[in-house]
Scaffold this active site. Structure first.
Site, PDB file in Angstrom:
ATOM      1  N   PHE A   6     -28.471  20.004  45.318  1.00  0.00           N
ATOM      2  CA  PHE A   6     -27.461  20.230  46.365  1.00  0.00           C
ATOM      3  C   PHE A   6     -26.905  18.939  46.932  1.00  0.00           C
ATOM      4  O   PHE A   6     -25.803  18.910  47.494  1.00  0.00           O
ATOM      5  CB  PHE A   6     -28.042  21.113  47.478  1.00  0.00           C
ATOM      6  CG  PHE A   6     -28.924  20.420  48.478  1.00  0.00           C
ATOM      7  CD1 PHE A   6     -28.431  20.004  49.701  1.00  0.00           C
ATOM      8  CD2 PHE A   6     -30.281  20.216  48.222  1.00  0.00           C
ATOM      9  CE1 PHE A   6     -29.242  19.388  50.643  1.00  0.00           C
ATOM     10  CE2 PHE A   6     -31.101  19.610  49.151  1.00  0.00           C
ATOM     11  CZ  PHE A   6     -30.578  19.187  50.373  1.00  0.00           C
ATOM     12  N   LYS A   7     -27.631  17.845  46.766  1.00  0.00           N
ATOM     13  CA  LYS A   7     -27.170  16.565  47.319  1.00  0.00           C
ATOM     14  C   LYS A   7     -25.845  16.125  46.695  1.00  0.00           C
ATOM     15  O   LYS A   7     -25.107  15.340  47.283  1.00  0.00           O
ATOM     16  CB  LYS A   7     -28.226  15.481  47.101  1.00  0.00           C
ATOM     17  CG  LYS A   7     -29.650  15.829  47.565  1.00  0.00           C
ATOM     18  CD  LYS A   7     -29.759  15.922  49.063  1.00  0.00           C
ATOM     19  CE  LYS A   7     -31.107  16.438  49.522  1.00  0.00           C
ATOM     20  NZ  LYS A   7     -32.143  15.463  49.639  1.00  0.00           N
ATOM     21  N   ASP A   8     -25.540  16.629  45.486  1.00  0.00           N
ATOM     22  CA  ASP A   8     -24.284  16.253  44.824  1.00  0.00           C
ATOM     23  C   ASP A   8     -23.064  16.629  45.657  1.00  0.00           C
ATOM     24  O   ASP A   8     -22.042  15.949  45.602  1.00  0.00           O
ATOM     25  CB  ASP A   8     -24.165  16.936  43.458  1.00  0.00           C
ATOM     26  CG  ASP A   8     -25.098  16.353  42.412  1.00  0.00           C
ATOM     27  OD1 ASP A   8     -25.350  15.134  42.458  1.00  0.00           O
ATOM     28  OD2 ASP A   8     -25.575  17.115  41.550  1.00  0.00           O
ATOM     29  N   THR A  14     -32.053  13.170  46.661  1.00  0.00           N
ATOM     30  CA  THR A  14     -31.017  12.281  47.200  1.00  0.00           C
ATOM     31  C   THR A  14     -30.848  11.051  46.320  1.00  0.00           C
ATOM     32  O   THR A  14     -29.735  10.605  46.064  1.00  0.00           O
ATOM     33  CB  THR A  14     -31.369  11.829  48.638  1.00  0.00           C
ATOM     34  OG1 THR A  14     -31.215  12.946  49.509  1.00  0.00           O
ATOM     35  CG2 THR A  14     -30.450  10.727  49.113  1.00  0.00           C
TER      36      THR A  14
END
Length: 495
Positions: free
Chosen positions: A110-112, A146
């Site tokens: 999800f950090k993308d 991250t």
């Protein structure tokens, strides 16, 4: 005009560009704006819009000093062909509930969503003192996801370098390889003998080291900034996917405009769920934000008792990205919930630094609990949920999403309020754990486990993960926590 200042004092008045470039305030606080919520997003116009259009609507409210063309260019570059689904964060049915996939970006986490756009934001900021030669060194601690997402975003970005620290032996093998094989002339990766909290606390200290800052500025024309969710430019892009989820539920005719939705969020550092709070402040009809933890359930204890206490055993679990005892972004939520009182925040954070714990006033806890619900899953429950989710829905989830799935299953369902589970990572980042939970062969390499999982479930191994088997490891450095600042200085010298 929208200005940003520290959660611990209101003396700063920075633009969003300045706040993004700086990363963290000089007093150790996080940047916030008191104008949050004054302008809202029109939810009646969401249905039928693309992710990119929704991103423009949301980000133009949150980052008003970016021009229309600048913002549209950032969005177009960040949410393009590097995503495997054109909806970017698609919402899919999961039994009687819904799951929002946040892992279709280039690093399968999800950090993308934020770290594809943060380097574009950063490139459009300018030095505070007009030093045309000034370069930015991004310094980031990671609990697993991250790091790779930041490296992928900032690799070979003009005028920047990036140094990522991760806890030695405390990320998955796939996560480690994603970082240590990263290409790019401006990237540095280093393991730390310690856990994530050690690394993150030291990174914050590095940002607050005035002597180091002066040396870097004088010798190398370098300023430090962050890609962790302490950086407001990392946080605000995550607000977009809450609005995107709502738009998709409208299109699927699950809800009508104005209907409330619950979001269940696996989180360790509180950034992912804080973005949902920001979305609510911007007018999204969020009924409840459910904080799902693993065995390191410091957030669960805080949200049920009002006492935040990091003085507890640290567990290494099968959901390593949530193995965190100091949830940095909680500070922003407390600031807003405490009626924007920087003195209270300073008092609480001083207690945390000095005693390892703080307690919020009862009326503040009552207010927090009106919006935030909570639960946690132990490792047996996580494995059980991976198995049950596959059995019941033919849908494979990773161990972090499984924490959320467990908590969601424990909650009484309200037929009138849809529940959306945020799925934070591809199960292929944790293939051994997933295979064990599904009763599949799990004694080979991680790559053999990936192939086994794909064959058994009919799902596809993301190419960028499968390709790690033959990628060259570039970084093998490992330092003590006390040597992290020196390592950053060496990397800055090479910029």
């Amino acid at each position: 005009m929208t200005t940003f200042h520290s959660t611990r004092s209101s003396t700063d008045a920075l633009t969003s560009k300045q706040a993004i470039r700086k990363g963290i305030a000089d007093d150790g606080g996080l940047f916030v704006t008191d104008q949050l919520g004054e302008t809202t997003v029109d939810i009646s116009a969401l249905a039928g819009k693309s992710y990119q259009q929704i991103a423009f609507d949301v980000l133009s409210v949150l980052l008003p000093d970016f021009g229309e063309d600048e913002l549209k260019q950032c969005i177009a570059e960040a949410y393009g062909s590097q995503w495997s689904d054109e909806r970017i964060t698609p919402v899919k049915r999961l039994g009687d509930d819904y799951v929002m996939e946040l892992f279709n970006g280039p690093t399968c986490a999800f950090k993308d969503v934020a770290l594809q756009i943060l380097p574009r934001f950063m490139a459009r900021t300018t030095p505070a003192d007009g030093d045309a030669d000034e370069k930015i060194m991004i310094v980031t601690a990671t609990s697993g996801d991250t790091g790779k997402a930041a490296l992928a975003g900032f690799a070979d970005a003009a005028g920047t370098g990036i140094t990522v620290f991760y806890p030695q032996g405390r990320v998955s093998r796939v996560q480690e390889l994603q970082m240590t094989t990263q290409t790019g002339s401006n990237v540095h990766v280093c393991a730390v003998n310690g856990n994530f909290d050690d690394a993150q606390s030291t990174v914050k200290e590095i940002f607050g080291d005035q002597e180091l800052a002066e040396r870097l500025a004088a010798d190398d024309h370098v300023v430090l900034s962050s890609a962790n969710s302490i950086n407001v430019g990392r946080l605000v892009p995550q607000v977009v996917y809450y609005f995107s989820a709502y738009a998709q539920l409208l299109e699927q005719q699950v809800i009508n405009v104005g209907d409330e939705v619950d979001f269940v969020v696996p989180t360790g550092n509180f950034g992912d769920v804080l973005a949902g709070y920001y979305a609510k402040m911007l007018g999204l009809p969020v009924r409840q934000l459910v904080v799902a933890s693993d065995k390191n359930n410091v957030l669960f204890d805080f949200l049920t008792t009002g006492t935040y206490n990091r003085n507890r055993p640290f567990y290494e679990t099968i959901s390593p990205s949530m193995d965190i005892l100091i949830s940095s972004n909680l500070e922003r939520m407390l600031y807003y919930m405490a009626e924007k009182d920087p003195r209270l925040i300073t008092y609480l954070m001083n207690d945390l630094a000095q005693y390892g714990a703080y307690e919020v006033p009862p009326q503040l806890l009552a207010q927090i609990r009106q919006l935030f619900a909570t639960g946690w899953a132990d490792e047996d429950q996580v494995r059980q949920m991976i198995a049950e989710c596959w059995r019941d829905n033919h849908y494979v989830i990773d161990p972090h999403t499984a924490c959320g799935y467990f908590v969601m299953r424990q909650m009484p369902a309200d037929p009138g309020t849809p529940r959306v589970l945020l799925s934070t990572a591809s199960p292929y980042k944790f293939p051994r754990v997933v295979n064990e939970a599904l009763g599949l062969k799990a004694d080979g390499t991680d790559f053999e486990c990936m192939d086994e999982l794909a064959a058994a479930t009919g799902t596809e191994v993301p190419a960028m993960l499968r390709g790690l088997e033959s990628a060259d490891v570039r970084f093998r450095d490992c330092v003590e926590v006390s040597d992290m600042a020196h390592y950053v200085e060496q990397c800055a010298n090479r910029l």
